[in-house]
Design an enzyme around this catalytic site. Structure first.
Site, PDB file in Angstrom:
ATOM      1  N   GLU A 166       0.855  -1.195   0.000  1.00 24.11           N
ATOM      2  CA  GLU A 166       0.000   0.000   0.000  1.00 24.11           C
ATOM      3  C   GLU A 166       0.883   1.234   0.000  1.00 24.11           C
ATOM      4  OE1 GLU A 166      -3.599   2.280   2.392  1.00 24.11           O
ATOM      5  OE2 GLU A 166      -3.410   0.106   2.556  1.00 24.11           O
TER       6      GLU A 166
ATOM      7  N   ASP B 243      -2.394  12.015  -3.500  1.00 26.24           N
ATOM      8  CA  ASP B 243      -2.444  13.457  -3.745  1.00 26.24           C
ATOM      9  C   ASP B 243      -2.823  13.682  -5.203  1.00 26.24           C
ATOM     10  OD1 ASP B 243      -1.855  16.187  -4.238  1.00 26.24           O
ATOM     11  OD2 ASP B 243      -0.452  16.187  -2.552  1.00 26.24           O
TER      12      ASP B 243
ATOM     13  N   THR C 205     -12.277   5.697   4.398  1.00 24.62           N
ATOM     14  CA  THR C 205     -11.138   6.498   4.828  1.00 24.62           C
ATOM     15  C   THR C 205     -11.621   7.910   5.115  1.00 24.62           C
ATOM     16  OG1 THR C 205     -10.439   7.489   2.726  1.00 24.62           O
ATOM     17  CG2 THR C 205      -9.756   5.206   3.128  1.00 24.62           C
ATOM     18  N   ARG C 206     -10.794   8.676   5.796  1.00 24.24           N
ATOM     19  CA  ARG C 206     -11.172  10.055   6.112  1.00 24.24           C
ATOM     20  C   ARG C 206     -11.264  10.904   4.847  1.00 24.24           C
ATOM     21  NH1 ARG C 206      -5.603  12.706   8.375  1.00 24.24           N
ATOM     22  NH2 ARG C 206      -4.176  11.184   7.531  1.00 24.24           N
TER      23      ARG C 206
END
Length: 235
Positions: free
Chosen positions: A66, A140, A214-215
């Site tokens: 990951e 990103d 996920t956040r």
């Protein structure tokens, strides 16, 4: 997640980093980085084992990578869910690494190894055809067009993926940014060594099995953006 990026030239795939550290660490976090991380860290300066499964303290049957695990929500969930799979997690952002170490400090899993710098170091260290799955989740996005060349998905890095993945292994990519989703589809098609597995919209709109969320996904939902979950098979 939202941390590991591509290089500014996009010719070698080397990472282009922004911040490496955010707010000051608490004493416990600093201690974990100093004492716990070295027990789990991979040193790409040393030769990789011929059988990558030997890199783990526990016996494992598969190995999964990951890249940019953020706060570690997904990685830690998968580590606990799949004790027979060895996980290599890469995250250069100090505060994110500290968050993951806080999750594992009481019971350090034998099926987890970590690296806290450029993911390309690990990709170049790995033996050929040694990885069963690569996860690149909410990287990103570099949303401005002039910065797209900094995205981690690039021809050099896809070539690295292709080298280290076993034939038939998977590359999983999730994002809430339409331009990056399209970018990834186009780059994988251009490379020619990856086959997108979707047969209909539900295949890429549905999260992966046992997805913990996920956040970044939560933030996207709050801001009205949907996510795509792309799966590619290494040919």
């Amino acid at each position: 997640m939202r941390k590991v990026t591509g290089d500014s030239q996009n010719s070698t795939g080397r990472a282009f980093f922004g911040r490496r550290k955010g707010k000051p660490l608490r004493d416990r976090q600093a201690r974990n980085l100093a004492e716990l991380l070295p027990t789990l860290a991979i040193d790409p300066g040393q030769p990789a084992p011929a059988d990558l499964r030997a890199a783990f303290a526990a016996p494992v049957e598969r190995v999964r990578l990951e890249i940019g695990f953020g706060g570690g929500e997904h990685l830690f969930h998968r580590v606990e869910e799949n004790p027979k799979t060895g996980f290599i997690g890469v995250e250069p952002f100090v505060n994110s690494m500290a968050k993951l170490l806080g999750r594992v400090e009481e019971r350090t899993p034998g099926n987890l190894r970590l690296y806290d710098d450029d993911a390309v170091d690990i990709l170049d260290w790995l033996p050929d055809a040694s990885i069963d799955q690569i996860d690149l989740l909410y990287p990103d996005p570099w949303p401005k067009k002039k910065h797209w060349k900094r995205r981690f998905v690039s021809q050099p890095n896809l070539e690295r993926f292709h080298r280290v993945l076993k034939p038939g292994a998977t590359f999983c990519f999730a994002s809430d940014i339409d331009s990056y989703i399209n970018w990834t589809l186009l780059h994988c098609r251009r490379h020619g060594g990856f086959e997108w597995q979707a047969r209909g919209a539900a295949d890429w709109l549905t999260p992966y099995d046992n997805w913990p969320g996920t956040r970044y996904e939560d933030k996207a939902k709050r801001e009205g953006r949907g996510s795509a979950y792309l799966t590619f098979k290494r040919l």
